[in-house]
Design an enzyme around this catalytic site. Structure first.
Site, PDB file in Angstrom:
ATOM      1  N   ASP A  20       0.859  -1.172   0.000  1.00  0.00           N
ATOM      2  CA  ASP A  20       0.000   0.000   0.000  1.00  0.00           C
ATOM      3  C   ASP A  20       0.908   1.239   0.000  1.00  0.00           C
ATOM      4  O   ASP A  20       2.126   1.151   0.102  1.00  0.00           O
ATOM      5  CB  ASP A  20      -0.960  -0.033   1.207  1.00  0.00           C
ATOM      6  CG  ASP A  20      -2.187   0.826   0.971  1.00  0.00           C
ATOM      7  OD1 ASP A  20      -3.243   0.549   1.564  1.00  0.00           O
ATOM      8  OD2 ASP A  20      -2.105   1.782   0.156  1.00  0.00           O
TER       9      ASP A  20
ATOM     10  N   GLU B 208     -10.448   6.639   4.710  1.00  0.00           N
ATOM     11  CA  GLU B 208      -9.427   6.004   5.545  1.00  0.00           C
ATOM     12  C   GLU B 208      -9.512   6.466   7.005  1.00  0.00           C
ATOM     13  O   GLU B 208     -10.618   6.639   7.544  1.00  0.00           O
ATOM     14  CB  GLU B 208      -8.033   6.232   4.934  1.00  0.00           C
ATOM     15  CG  GLU B 208      -7.945   5.690   3.493  1.00  0.00           C
ATOM     16  CD  GLU B 208      -6.539   5.603   2.971  1.00  0.00           C
ATOM     17  OE1 GLU B 208      -6.266   6.134   1.884  1.00  0.00           O
ATOM     18  OE2 GLU B 208      -5.698   4.973   3.651  1.00  0.00           O
TER      19      GLU B 208
HETATM   20  C1  GLC Z   1      -4.333   4.295   0.000  1.00  0.00           C
HETATM   21  C2  GLC Z   1      -5.263   3.144   0.298  1.00  0.00           C
HETATM   22  C3  GLC Z   1      -5.390   2.160  -0.844  1.00  0.00           C
HETATM   23  C4  GLC Z   1      -5.178   2.872  -2.162  1.00  0.00           C
HETATM   24  C5  GLC Z   1      -3.749   3.358  -2.202  1.00  0.00           C
HETATM   25  C6  GLC Z   1      -3.446   4.177  -3.473  1.00  0.00           C
HETATM   26  O1  GLC Z   1      -3.640   4.672   1.169  1.00  0.00           O
HETATM   27  O2  GLC Z   1      -5.027   2.403   1.489  1.00  0.00           O
HETATM   28  O3  GLC Z   1      -6.691   1.562  -0.752  1.00  0.00           O
HETATM   29  O4  GLC Z   1      -5.414   1.985  -3.248  1.00  0.00           O
HETATM   30  O5  GLC Z   1      -3.402   4.139  -1.061  1.00  0.00           O
HETATM   31  O6  GLC Z   1      -4.175   5.360  -3.456  1.00  0.00           O
END
Ligand code: GLC
Length: 587
Positions: A278, A474
């Site tokens: 991530d 988030e």
């Molecule tokens: C974010 C999220 C993830 C996302 C990634 C790219 O922090 O946790 O779901 O796909 O970063 O944006």
């Protein structure tokens, strides 16, 4: 592209395995490590660096879009990046990813579908297939060939700020969302596919207290029973990538968990795609801010194939070179990661068709896609109360009073991950607000008055109060104890004002999770849960005026009090306000 010719990896008719092997053999360590890095476009401060650092992937994270934010500018941008990549010695194309989690939501003017919590209420695999196919077309028209969807979280504590990205508290609902993999990719990954991502592996929705990026404290048997099934289905469907969760399992960060990544995911489950971290997800591994040699070594050795850096790519490149030189990461592991990534690039046909499919642009936000989104809204609504069959509303002769900020805010009904990471308020995207939908469906045969503050309900035949939450994404959306999980003060004032009028009232909840509304419920004659319906708010009016009957069922147990949370079907002494799976129909 340079003058390499008649090489196996350049031969479209050659088996993918042969093309991968031929290309791998030709690659330098620098070229291999570049394939293992993903950068957000915002941080590429010199486009030539795509070649200098042999970068293999770019992303548009939440809100990362070109200016102007339109299909042509996106396609021009992605194609421009692609040309730099193709100009390198071996001409390995970029794989460009974006968070298209409820439509191509980083693109202004894209069709914005309901978030997964509403699709869990609909629980309709065929609907998921159609949404996935429509979304893939809108993404492909603008250049990316990879979306970081579906989110297969099983949200067990509604305090979690990402509850709405999950289909609900039971893994069976996540299995329905996992159908998106085939909708995006097809039965197998081909040049027609949009690469999908099963995320966030594993247990992201099971953290203690619903803390985002927290600790999922479960015995392995429960982790496997509750959170693993949708990933098993996604792998069976051929998902090409899996994104690691920020969370921990019994205190161990997933991003460094060799047992869950190497042994379980790649070994026992046989996942042969690639594992992507991530956003900066490896940085926490050594307990210090930023990334370090030990972060990199731990993550890659644990089974991460591509690092979503996403910013400091020069530093990351130097560090990867250093870590490989030190032997902390084996050549075999590097080659395995690169093979997994290249295999998907060949399967996607990127070497032959690396550019945006601009002919698809007219399908962006087409009438057909908007109709699909509106149908998805109708299917996602859950009717929880309907005293004296107040609903459906008569279609003529009514004086209707609409109240609540969420009635007139496309941004609020779309929620987070819409044009920006956190979402916004007001007319952020084109679409139909719930209020405009009511005006459209009620038509001239009825009168519709609106007051966001709820003043003026008296004298009307019925009031429609639209309350709930403002957008978030988030950890920003975590509502940690002792938050009462109730309505905000403005909504409570609106509800009180309308209740004081004595007018029969329909409440519509626009939120990313169940909210504690037990006290307010007594003053509502009907209650419809709309979740985060997206840009086609007319679907709400369709149900209120019976253009469609409500069919949605609760994807979450609805708590009486915040103290009951977490409350999940199957719990001992299970006593929710409304049970998991509950939903009324019109009589
Ligand atoms: C974010 C999220 C993830 C996302 C990634 C790219 O922090 O946790 O779901 O796909 O970063 O944006």
């Amino acid at each position: 592209m340079n003058n390499v010719t008649n090489l196996i990896y350049r031969e479209p008719s050659a088996p993918v395995a042969d093309r991968v092997a031929d290309l791998l053999e030709r690659m330098t360590i620098e070229e291999k490590l570049g394939q293992m890095m993903q950068i957000d476009r915002r941080y590429l401060h010199d486009e030539a660096h795509l070649a200098t650092f042999h970068l293999g992937s770019l992303l548009s994270g939440g809100g990362s879009a070109p200016e102007p934010n339109d299909a042509k500018t996106w396609a021009d941008m992605v194609d421009r990046f692609q040309r730099v990549a193709l100009s390198t010695r071996l001409g390995i194309p970029l794989l460009y990813g974006t968070d298209a989690v409820h439509g191509h939501n980083n693109l202004y003017g894209a069709t914005i579908f309901p978030h997964n919590i509403g699709l869990g209420a609909a629980n309709d695999p065929e609907l998921m297939r159609q949404i996935g196919e429509a979304t893939a077309v809108e993404i492909r028209a603008t250049g990316p060939r990879w979306t970081f969807a579906p989110c297969l979280a099983v949200a067990r504590n509604e305090r979690w700020g990402r509850t709405y990205e999950s289909a609900g508290e039971h893994p069976a609902l996540a299995l329905t969302v996992a159908k998106l993999v085939t909708a995006l990719q097809g039965e197998t990954i081909t040049p027609a596919s949009m690469l999908a991502t099963a995320k966030h592996y594993v247990g992201d929705g099971g953290t203690t207290g619903g803390v985002d990026q927290g600790d999922t404290e479960l015995p392995e048997e429960e982790l496997r029973a509750i959170h693993l099934p949708p990933f098993v289905d996604a792998i069976a469907a051929g998902v090409g990538s899996i994104m690691v969760s920020y969370s921990s399992w019994n205190g161990a960060l997933l991003h460094g968990n060799a047992y869950l990544l190497n042994d379980l995911l790649k070994g026992e489950l046989g996942f042969d795609g690639f594992v992507v971290s991530d956003w900066a997800g490896i940085n926490a591994l050594d307990g210090d801010p930023g990334f370090s040699a030990s972060d990199v070594a731990t993550a890659v050795e644990a089974g991460i194939d591509m690092i979503m850096v996403p910013e400091l790519y020069e530093e990351m490149f130097a560090l990867l070179m250093q870590v490989v030189a030190s032997g902390a990461i084996s050549q075999e592991r590097i080659d395995d990661a690169v093979v997994r990534i290249l295999r998907k690039k060949f399967e996607l046909g990127l070497f032959e068709n690396p550019f945006a499919d601009r002919a698809l642009a007219p399908e962006i936000n087409s009438a057909a896609h908007r109709a699909l989104a509106r149908r998805a809204v109708r299917s996602s609504l859950v009717l929880l109360k309907n005293e004296q069959s107040l609903l459906p509303l008569a279609k003529d002769g009514l004086k209707i009073f609409v109240a609540g900020e969420n009635a007139d805010s496309l941004g609020h009904q779309c929620g987070g991950w819409t044009l920006t990471w956190q979402g916004g308020s007001g007319p952020t995207v084109p679409g139909t607000s719930i209020l405009d939908g009511i005006r459209e469906v009620a038509g001239s045969a009825n009168t519709v008055d609106f007051a966001a503050d709820g003043v003026g309900a008296d004298g009307h035949d019925v009031a429609i109060v639209v309350v709930g939450e403002e957008p978030y994404a988030e950890f920003s959306g975590d509502r940690r104890a002792p938050d009462t999980l109730g309505l905000g003060d403005d909504d409570l004032r609106v509800a009180e004002r309308v209740a004081a009028s004595g007018v029969p009232t329909v409440a519509v909840l626009v939120s990313g999770r169940p909210l504690v509304i037990t006290e307010q419920l007594a003053h509502w004659d009907a209650l419809v849960i709309a979740w985060l319906p997206g840009a086609e708010g007319g679907g709400v009016a369709d149900v209120l005026f019976e253009e469609a009957t409500p069919t949605g069922k609760l994807p979450h147990s609805w708590p009486r009090t915040a103290e009951q949370v977490p409350i999940n079907v199957g719990d001992a002494d299970y006593d929710p306000l409304f049970a998991f799976g509950f939903g009324l129909a019109y009589e």
